[in-house]
Design an enzyme around this catalytic site. Structure first.
Site, mmCIF file in Angstrom:
data_model
loop_
_atom_site.group_PDB
_atom_site.id
_atom_site.type_symbol
_atom_site.label_atom_id
_atom_site.label_comp_id
_atom_site.label_asym_id
_atom_site.label_seq_id
_atom_site.Cartn_x
_atom_site.Cartn_y
_atom_site.Cartn_z
ATOM 1 N N THR A 2 76.381 48.167 74.377
ATOM 2 C CA THR A 2 77.647 48.665 73.868
ATOM 3 C C THR A 2 78.144 47.834 72.713
ATOM 4 O OG1 THR A 2 78.721 47.389 75.586
ATOM 5 C CG2 THR A 2 78.504 49.740 75.968
ATOM 6 N N ILE A 108 75.213 42.653 73.753
ATOM 7 C CA ILE A 108 75.057 42.696 75.207
ATOM 8 C C ILE A 108 76.264 43.477 75.719
ATOM 9 C CG2 ILE A 108 76.221 40.449 75.478
ATOM 10 C CD1 ILE A 108 74.551 39.950 77.957
ATOM 11 N N SER A 109 76.021 44.430 76.608
ATOM 12 C CA SER A 109 77.075 45.349 77.021
ATOM 13 C C SER A 109 78.177 44.672 77.827
ATOM 14 C CB SER A 109 76.485 46.490 77.848
ATOM 15 O OG SER A 109 75.699 47.338 77.051
ATOM 16 N N GLN A 110 79.334 45.291 77.787
ATOM 17 C CA GLN A 110 80.473 44.889 78.610
ATOM 18 C C GLN A 110 80.042 44.859 80.083
ATOM 19 O OE1 GLN A 110 83.518 47.839 78.402
ATOM 20 N NE2 GLN A 110 84.916 46.798 79.815
#
Length: 259
Positions: A2, A108-110
């Protein structure tokens, strides 16, 4: 990966509640043994992150349809050292509930989105999972605490190489990784019980549908960059019928390749 999923609801995390002690202990035994003193020192931050994930999940339930994340997923999120999967400059922010840059225009995604996508796959201990978009390797590391085997593909060669080295260094032995175009999946190890795609495609890739096992589930963001994207749950029934369901609006980097 994200770049800023749907803004997290502004909620105050509830008072700390203990995670299921026996479940957490069992998950810890299943994860790699390379836990360092630094990891132990950051355990309270991981616990805070898990509590915030739970609060955001409850606040977003009307959109996501998920009032709570599976305790198994939450236990793994509380064990995997996210700080190992971000650049040094981002380590002070590793346990904040937001995406972080990892280089090459990727993120790097939430943590909430990682937990939600993992939860939607309903991974079981004997499952084989395919991940499209290795990034720094964090999602793959989370999946190893739940699945029998994880296969992950990254199209950006430096990211893929470093993620593979990182996963090996941290002793995530159930992961196999390669550099390639994830649109086409990894046919050699198909079919998969679950597939997760961490970049937004314009449509659900047909090769991934073919590689999904009957009874399997795929979680994928679909939509154009800078326009509305939706996280989709794709399910293949035992007779091969495919259905999709919108979960919530998100914002991901695009799925790139020659497709």
């Amino acid at each position: 990966m994200t770049v800023g999923s749907l803004p997290a609801p502004l909620v105050k995390p509830s008072a700390p509640r203990p995670l299921l002690p026996i479940l957490v202990a069992a998950i810890a035994l299943a994860l790699p043994c390379s836990i360092t003193a630094a990891d132990d020192a950051l355990a309270p931050q991981r616990a805070d992150m898990v509590r915030e994930i739970a609060a955001v999940a409850a606040a977003a339930a009307a959109q996501s349809g998920r009032h709570a994340i599976d305790p198994r997923v939450m236990a793994v999120m509380g064990q995997v050292p996210r700080h190992e999967f971000v650049p040094d400059a981002q380590k002070p922010h590793a346990y904040e509930n937001r995406p972080l840059p990892i280089g090459h225009g990727q993120t790097i995604s939430q943590p909430y989105i990682v937990a939600l996508m993992t939860d939607l796959m309903m991974v079981k201990p004997g499952d084989t999972v395919l991940e499209i978009g290795t990034g720094s390797g964090y999602q793959a590391a989370v999946l190893t605490g739940l699945a029998r085997a994880v296969y992950t593909i990254e199209i950006i060669e430096p990211l893929g190489r470093h993620a593979c080295d990182r996963l090996k260094r941290l002793a995530y032995r159930q992961v196999a990784c390669k550099v390639g175009d994830g649109y086409y999946g990894w046919d050699e190890h198909a079919p998969y019980d679950a597939i997760v795609v961490t970049a937004a495609a314009s449509h659900v890739p047909p090769p991934l549908i073919r590689q999904l096992k009957p009874g399997g589930r795929m979680v994928i963001p679909v939509g154009a960059q800078f326009l509305t994207q939706y996280l989709l749950l794709v399910e293949k029934s035992e007779d091969g019928t495919v259905s999709t369901r919108q979960i919530l609006p998100v914002r991901f980097v695009p799925l790139v390749g020659k497709h």
